[in-house]
Scaffold this motif. Sequence first.
Motif, PDB file in Angstrom:
ATOM      1  N   VAL A 222     -11.878  -9.894 -61.825  1.00 11.09           N
ATOM      2  CA  VAL A 222     -11.764  -9.785 -60.367  1.00 11.09           C
ATOM      3  C   VAL A 222     -12.633 -10.831 -59.683  1.00 11.09           C
ATOM      4  CG1 VAL A 222     -11.246  -7.322 -60.540  1.00 11.09           C
ATOM      5  CG2 VAL A 222     -13.619  -8.055 -60.196  1.00 11.09           C
ATOM      6  N   ASP A 223     -12.343 -11.065 -58.412  1.00 12.63           N
ATOM      7  CA  ASP A 223     -13.039 -12.073 -57.615  1.00 12.63           C
ATOM      8  C   ASP A 223     -14.368 -11.516 -57.118  1.00 12.63           C
ATOM      9  OD1 ASP A 223     -13.909 -13.942 -55.727  1.00 12.63           O
ATOM     10  OD2 ASP A 223     -11.873 -14.377 -55.043  1.00 12.63           O
ATOM     11  N   ARG A 224     -15.431 -12.188 -57.465  1.00 15.20           N
ATOM     12  CA  ARG A 224     -16.783 -11.768 -57.081  1.00 15.20           C
ATOM     13  C   ARG A 224     -16.901 -11.568 -55.573  1.00 15.20           C
ATOM     14  NH1 ARG A 224     -21.938 -12.538 -59.431  1.00 15.20           N
ATOM     15  NH2 ARG A 224     -23.589 -12.419 -57.882  1.00 15.20           N
ATOM     16  N   ARG A 225     -16.219 -12.403 -54.803  1.00 10.49           N
ATOM     17  CA  ARG A 225     -16.345 -12.353 -53.339  1.00 10.49           C
ATOM     18  C   ARG A 225     -15.741 -11.092 -52.742  1.00 10.49           C
ATOM     19  NH1 ARG A 225     -13.412 -17.874 -52.215  1.00 10.49           N
ATOM     20  NH2 ARG A 225     -12.105 -16.865 -53.793  1.00 10.49           N
ATOM     21  N   PRO A 317     -20.616 -10.992 -64.956  1.00  8.52           N
ATOM     22  CA  PRO A 317     -20.107 -12.338 -64.653  1.00  8.52           C
ATOM     23  C   PRO A 317     -19.526 -13.011 -65.892  1.00  8.52           C
ATOM     24  CG  PRO A 317     -22.503 -12.349 -64.776  1.00  8.52           C
ATOM     25  CD  PRO A 317     -22.086 -10.913 -64.885  1.00  8.52           C
ATOM     26  N   GLU A 318     -18.466 -13.795 -65.693  1.00  9.70           N
ATOM     27  CA  GLU A 318     -17.839 -14.540 -66.787  1.00  9.70           C
ATOM     28  C   GLU A 318     -18.518 -15.886 -67.015  1.00  9.70           C
ATOM     29  OE1 GLU A 318     -13.747 -14.186 -67.782  1.00  9.70           O
ATOM     30  OE2 GLU A 318     -14.791 -12.376 -68.384  1.00  9.70           O
ATOM     31  N   LEU A 327     -14.642  -6.331 -65.735  1.00  9.63           N
ATOM     32  CA  LEU A 327     -14.830  -4.897 -65.481  1.00  9.63           C
ATOM     33  C   LEU A 327     -14.942  -4.156 -66.813  1.00  9.63           C
ATOM     34  CD1 LEU A 327     -12.296  -4.333 -62.543  1.00  9.63           C
ATOM     35  CD2 LEU A 327     -14.701  -5.016 -62.445  1.00  9.63           C
ATOM     36  N   ASP A 328     -16.100  -4.227 -67.405  1.00  8.70           N
ATOM     37  CA  ASP A 328     -16.333  -3.622 -68.716  1.00  8.70           C
ATOM     38  C   ASP A 328     -16.254  -2.102 -68.613  1.00  8.70           C
ATOM     39  OD1 ASP A 328     -17.046  -3.105 -71.296  1.00  8.70           O
ATOM     40  OD2 ASP A 328     -19.085  -3.879 -71.157  1.00  8.70           O
ATOM     41  N   GLY A 329     -15.357  -1.508 -69.401  1.00  2.00           N
ATOM     42  CA  GLY A 329     -15.173  -0.060 -69.377  1.00  2.00           C
ATOM     43  C   GLY A 329     -13.859   0.352 -68.750  1.00  2.00           C
ATOM     44  N   MET A 330     -13.107  -0.627 -68.223  1.00  4.27           N
ATOM     45  CA  MET A 330     -11.830  -0.299 -67.589  1.00  4.27           C
ATOM     46  C   MET A 330     -10.677  -1.106 -68.185  1.00  4.27           C
ATOM     47  SD  MET A 330     -12.457   0.663 -63.608  1.00  4.27           S
ATOM     48  CE  MET A 330     -10.933   1.601 -63.556  1.00  4.27           C
ATOM     49  N   SER A 331     -10.701  -1.254 -69.498  1.00  4.24           N
ATOM     50  CA  SER A 331      -9.573  -1.867 -70.194  1.00  4.24           C
ATOM     51  C   SER A 331      -8.314  -1.064 -69.902  1.00  4.24           C
ATOM     52  CB  SER A 331      -9.859  -1.883 -71.699  1.00  4.24           C
ATOM     53  OG  SER A 331      -8.729  -2.301 -72.427  1.00  4.24           O
ATOM     54  N   ARG A 353     -10.105  -7.957 -55.324  1.00  3.99           N
ATOM     55  CA  ARG A 353      -8.937  -8.793 -55.574  1.00  3.99           C
ATOM     56  C   ARG A 353      -8.927  -9.186 -57.055  1.00  3.99           C
ATOM     57  NH1 ARG A 353     -10.920 -11.116 -50.846  1.00  3.99           N
ATOM     58  NH2 ARG A 353     -11.743 -12.903 -52.004  1.00  3.99           N
ATOM     59  N   ILE A 354      -7.796  -8.976 -57.690  1.00  4.24           N
ATOM     60  CA  ILE A 354      -7.661  -9.272 -59.116  1.00  4.24           C
ATOM     61  C   ILE A 354      -7.370 -10.759 -59.316  1.00  4.24           C
ATOM     62  CG2 ILE A 354      -6.260  -8.864 -61.184  1.00  4.24           C
ATOM     63  CD1 ILE A 354      -5.839  -5.994 -60.237  1.00  4.24           C
TER      64      ILE A 354
END
Length: 646
Positions: A222-225, A317-318, A327-331, A353-354
Amino acid sequence: MSVRPALRPDQDGAEYMPFVEETYDVVVAGAGHAGCEAALACARLGLETIVFTVSVDSIAMMPCNPNIGGTSKGHLVREIDALGGEMGVNIDKTFIQSKMLNTSKGPSVHSLRAQADKRDYSQQMRHTLENTDHLTVRQGEVAEIITEDGKITGCRMVTGAVYHCRCMVIAAGVYLNAKCITGEVNTYTGPNGLMAATHLTKSLMEHGIEMRRFKTGTPARVDRRSIDFTKLIEQKGDEPVIPFSFTTDPASVQKPQVSCWLTYTNEKTHQIIRDNLDRSPLYSGKIKAKGPRYCPSIEDKVVRFADRDRHQVFIEPEGLYTNEMYLDGMSSSMPEDVQYAMYRTVPGLEHVRIVRDAYAIEYDCINPKQLKPTLEFKSISGLFSAGQFNGSSGYEEAAAQGILAGINAAMKALGREELVLDRSQAYIGVLVDDLVTKESVEPYRMMTSRAEYRLLLRQDNADLRLTEIGHRIGLISEERYQKYLDKKKNIEEEIERLKSYTVGGTNQVQEFLDRNGSTRLLSGCTLAELLKRPELTYEKLEEIDPERPALPADVCEQAEIEIKYEGYIARQKRQVEEFRKLENKKLSTEIDYSSIKSLRLEAAQKLNDYKPSSIGQASRIQGVSPSDISVLLVWLKNRQSRKGKD
């Protein structure tokens, strides 16, 4: 290496067209985390090596969470490093946050975990491969393996090019006939939209190799902003940072770190998932392959743990130069609209926003029971296998298999003794032994609970366990080996000093004990005896230890652990002695177990299927009972007695 043009028949066989033909010592198919370690090991041992990848831009790619290490996985990275591998060195160069996990527990489960800049990690590993002597990096897809009289002799590419070799390592990852699934949408690609490898499976099956279908998945980026960080819990890195590699100067990794963030799902999230389960490929039947039970998707969590009112979501962060957050934990493999709906119920993600949709990926892999403990195929001499292609999951598990497969491919090519790590030597030994002896119906994940000798197999002492092996093989330099010997000597001397240094019941000592909530002394006591008290540490004892030498932190750590847990360590070493008695009772792969009287039918079938190399390995095969092992021991003793008489 030799290069020459050759001829091949065209599709209708009427004409002959030129194609490339080259010869190497070792071919590595795949340049993910397993392929990189395998290729580097072979090249560093002086073998002319070529590594193939579907895209040179995907070398050491992190298609899932951009982190290295974690519970039990950190042990594997340290062991790879101690053997002379690259993963620990590479993450030390490219991490953006580092934490030691499980510090509230004992040292056997402490595990280092580092968040990586995923692009930098990949580029640094590519740079290492491209600048390693004897190593060639080549973009291309392996279509066939070539064998002769049960031995690997080379491979053929989709272009028709032929690469002859003495040994080959397949590290295909999740690329074989890969299919990515998001809701009702299927795309026949590898991870991140990269080209799938669609030819090799057929060739392997034609060579009698048993294939299976597994799946894994990843959450959305997802977008950090679009994230409201005021609603999240900040997760900072450790200070000071502890490096992964034993060769990294600790001072070089003390740098500013980025934060990760924590939030939670809630009942709204779970209700959206429950309302849309009929659209979930996981529950609609569209996904038929088995996924990792210990890393479930968010829809799987909601169904399996219906009593839980929330689940953790770590937002990570990537990299430093992208706004993508993981989003670790929401595979998930839910449809795109469901993903938006469920993510936006999570605090901090209300307007998210994805950038990249979550997806599941199905792929072909092998049944690892076909492998020896060296990771060589039992049926094809010189063909080795590593990584997710073996039915495991995780970057670290892949890299651990990669270095072992690479070492053994090199040993085979050089005519040297193969390397087998047993369960008492390394987590790598546990990982490989589990893969080749236990029935696995899902991607295998390493966990500390799988290691029965985990007090001995700590991540802090990986160099003390494995550096000598790495040096003997030739992957550890003489300079590094001498530093290891100095460290070992310093540890032994400091332990001996602490055991011989006695303090009396002086006012200073008694006051020190009072301040630390420790019982006063009635007579003299060694520093080692005091150190065994739970409330006292090596660092605290410095106050009453005026003769303490200046020693590196890792030496002090080892001395403290060895003394504080001396009784437990001694007991586990005795258990290892018993374990090795069974491991040393070797079994021939030519034994027909159905001919052994008193052996149960199921056990005979399992043993004939797996062809274990020792009694110890036989004892860990599912379906072989302790009574079956007793029968085998008696049979083996009688057989040896008969041979002695002959």
